[in-house]
Motif scaffolding. Structure first.
Motif, PDB file in Angstrom:
ATOM      1  N   ALA A  56       0.922  -1.251   0.050  1.00  0.00           N
ATOM      2  CA  ALA A  56       0.715  -0.281  -0.143  1.00  0.00           C
ATOM      3  C   ALA A  56       1.036   0.494   0.311  1.00  0.00           C
ATOM      4  N   LEU A  57       1.949   1.588   0.452  1.00  0.00           N
ATOM      5  CA  LEU A  57       2.935   2.410   0.180  1.00  0.00           C
ATOM      6  C   LEU A  57       3.555   2.647  -0.630  1.00  0.00           C
ATOM      7  N   TYR A  58       3.560   1.497  -0.995  1.00  0.00           N
ATOM      8  CA  TYR A  58       4.699   1.921  -2.639  1.00  0.00           C
ATOM      9  C   TYR A  58       4.511   2.277  -3.493  1.00  0.00           C
ATOM     10  N   PRO A  59       2.989   3.005  -3.586  1.00  0.00           N
ATOM     11  CA  PRO A  59       2.804   4.437  -4.632  1.00  0.00           C
ATOM     12  C   PRO A  59       3.022   4.650  -4.323  1.00  0.00           C
ATOM     13  N   VAL A  60       3.007   5.768  -3.426  1.00  0.00           N
ATOM     14  CA  VAL A  60       2.668   7.043  -2.031  1.00  0.00           C
ATOM     15  C   VAL A  60       4.253   6.945  -2.199  1.00  0.00           C
ATOM     16  N   LEU A  61       5.312   6.171  -2.050  1.00  0.00           N
ATOM     17  CA  LEU A  61       6.450   6.299  -1.701  1.00  0.00           C
ATOM     18  C   LEU A  61       6.725   6.803  -3.800  1.00  0.00           C
ATOM     19  N   ALA A  62       6.644   6.077  -4.644  1.00  0.00           N
ATOM     20  CA  ALA A  62       6.201   6.098  -5.752  1.00  0.00           C
ATOM     21  C   ALA A  62       5.897   7.366  -6.773  1.00  0.00           C
ATOM     22  N   ARG A  63       4.571   8.545  -5.971  1.00  0.00           N
ATOM     23  CA  ARG A  63       4.268   9.334  -6.544  1.00  0.00           C
ATOM     24  C   ARG A  63       5.055  10.330  -5.673  1.00  0.00           C
ATOM     25  N   ARG A  64       5.571  10.409  -4.042  1.00  0.00           N
ATOM     26  CA  ARG A  64       6.562  11.521  -3.815  1.00  0.00           C
ATOM     27  C   ARG A  64       7.653  11.369  -3.999  1.00  0.00           C
ATOM     28  N   GLY A  65       8.327  10.452  -4.768  1.00  0.00           N
ATOM     29  CA  GLY A  65       9.426  10.077  -4.797  1.00  0.00           C
ATOM     30  C   GLY A  65      10.290  10.075  -3.550  1.00  0.00           C
ATOM     31  N   GLY A  66       9.621   9.733  -2.585  1.00  0.00           N
ATOM     32  CA  GLY A  66      10.074   9.633  -1.396  1.00  0.00           C
ATOM     33  C   GLY A  66      11.556   7.840  -1.474  1.00  0.00           C
ATOM     34  N   HIS A  67      12.109   7.487  -2.546  1.00  0.00           N
ATOM     35  CA  HIS A  67      12.616   6.872  -2.238  1.00  0.00           C
ATOM     36  C   HIS A  67      14.538   7.763  -2.123  1.00  0.00           C
ATOM     37  N   ILE A  68      15.749   6.626  -2.085  1.00  0.00           N
ATOM     38  CA  ILE A  68      16.813   7.283  -1.242  1.00  0.00           C
ATOM     39  C   ILE A  68      17.404   7.544  -2.337  1.00  0.00           C
ATOM     40  N   VAL A  69      17.584   8.415  -2.775  1.00  0.00           N
ATOM     41  CA  VAL A  69      18.679   9.211  -3.386  1.00  0.00           C
ATOM     42  C   VAL A  69      19.712   9.276  -3.257  1.00  0.00           C
ATOM     43  N   VAL A  70      21.246   8.718  -3.672  1.00  0.00           N
ATOM     44  CA  VAL A  70      22.600  10.041  -3.345  1.00  0.00           C
ATOM     45  C   VAL A  70      23.380  10.308  -4.506  1.00  0.00           C
ATOM     46  N   ASP A  71      23.320  11.312  -4.032  1.00  0.00           N
ATOM     47  CA  ASP A  71      24.090  12.234  -5.137  1.00  0.00           C
ATOM     48  C   ASP A  71      25.454  11.614  -4.920  1.00  0.00           C
ATOM     49  N   LEU A  72      26.179  11.355  -5.977  1.00  0.00           N
ATOM     50  CA  LEU A  72      27.904  10.789  -5.617  1.00  0.00           C
ATOM     51  C   LEU A  72      28.648  11.955  -6.335  1.00  0.00           C
ATOM     52  N   ILE A  73      28.367  12.125  -7.473  1.00  0.00           N
ATOM     53  CA  ILE A  73      29.146  13.331  -8.716  1.00  0.00           C
ATOM     54  C   ILE A  73      28.033  14.082  -8.908  1.00  0.00           C
ATOM     55  N   PRO A  74      28.208  15.439  -8.780  1.00  0.00           N
ATOM     56  CA  PRO A  74      27.285  16.744  -9.954  1.00  0.00           C
ATOM     57  C   PRO A  74      27.167  16.603 -10.672  1.00  0.00           C
TER      58      PRO A  74
END
Length: 160
Positions: A56-74
């Motif tokens: 139930a929470l997968y679509p909510v996280l996908a919609r909000r862009g709530g997944h973890i993102v790590v920017d290693l290189i600008p």
């Protein structure tokens, strides 16, 4: 707007499933430790609540862009757009695969009439819900890849 109601409904379902899961585990542990008697159907219901909460929470996280993102290189703005499209495509493919696997298992489960041992919960129902929610997540990832929704910058820099 309809998508806001759907998002609130899914969030409420996931939250209530988490609350139910906590209560089930609490009562089960209390029963085991104090009375040497676990909650007989606790494991079955906990499994169903866990599946409901997660899917139930997968679509909510996908919609909000709530997944973890790590920017290693600008990277330049164009590369960020390419990253957004790639992450949307990968997310859509993975959730499409989950949809297919859950749907296949739901068909098998329905064919054999599988149900949980103690409560008799038809496993096909649970699997169909999982497949449907995974399909919704895949569609949301496709929408992100196509740029339908702009990802909002997270104040912590961890999301979106």
């Amino acid at each position: 707007m309809a998508q806001g109601k759907i998002e609130r409904g899914l969030t409420a379902a996931g939250t209530l499933a988490l609350l139910a899961l906590m209560l089930i585990v609490f009562i089960d542990v209390l029963g085991r430790n104090l009375f040497n008697s676990p909650l007989l159907w606790g494991t079955e219901l906990a499994e169903v609540m866990l599946a409901l909460m997660v899917f139930a929470l997968y679509p909510v996280l996908a919609r909000r862009g709530g997944h973890i993102v790590v920017d290693l290189i600008p990277v330049a703005r164009a590369a960020r757009t390419a990253q957004r499209v790639l992450s949307g495509v990968v997310g859509a493919l993975l959730f499409g695969l989950l949809t297919w696997c859950c749907g296949r298992q739901a068909l098998r489960s329905a064919e054999f009439g599988d149900a949980s041992a103690l409560l008799g919960i038809p496993t096909a129902w649970v699997l169909w819900c999982m497949a449907g929610l995974a399909a919704l997540s895949a569609l949301i990832f496709v929408a992100h890849a196509l740029g339908v929704w702009r990802e909002e910058a997270s104040p912590t820099g961890l999301g979106g």
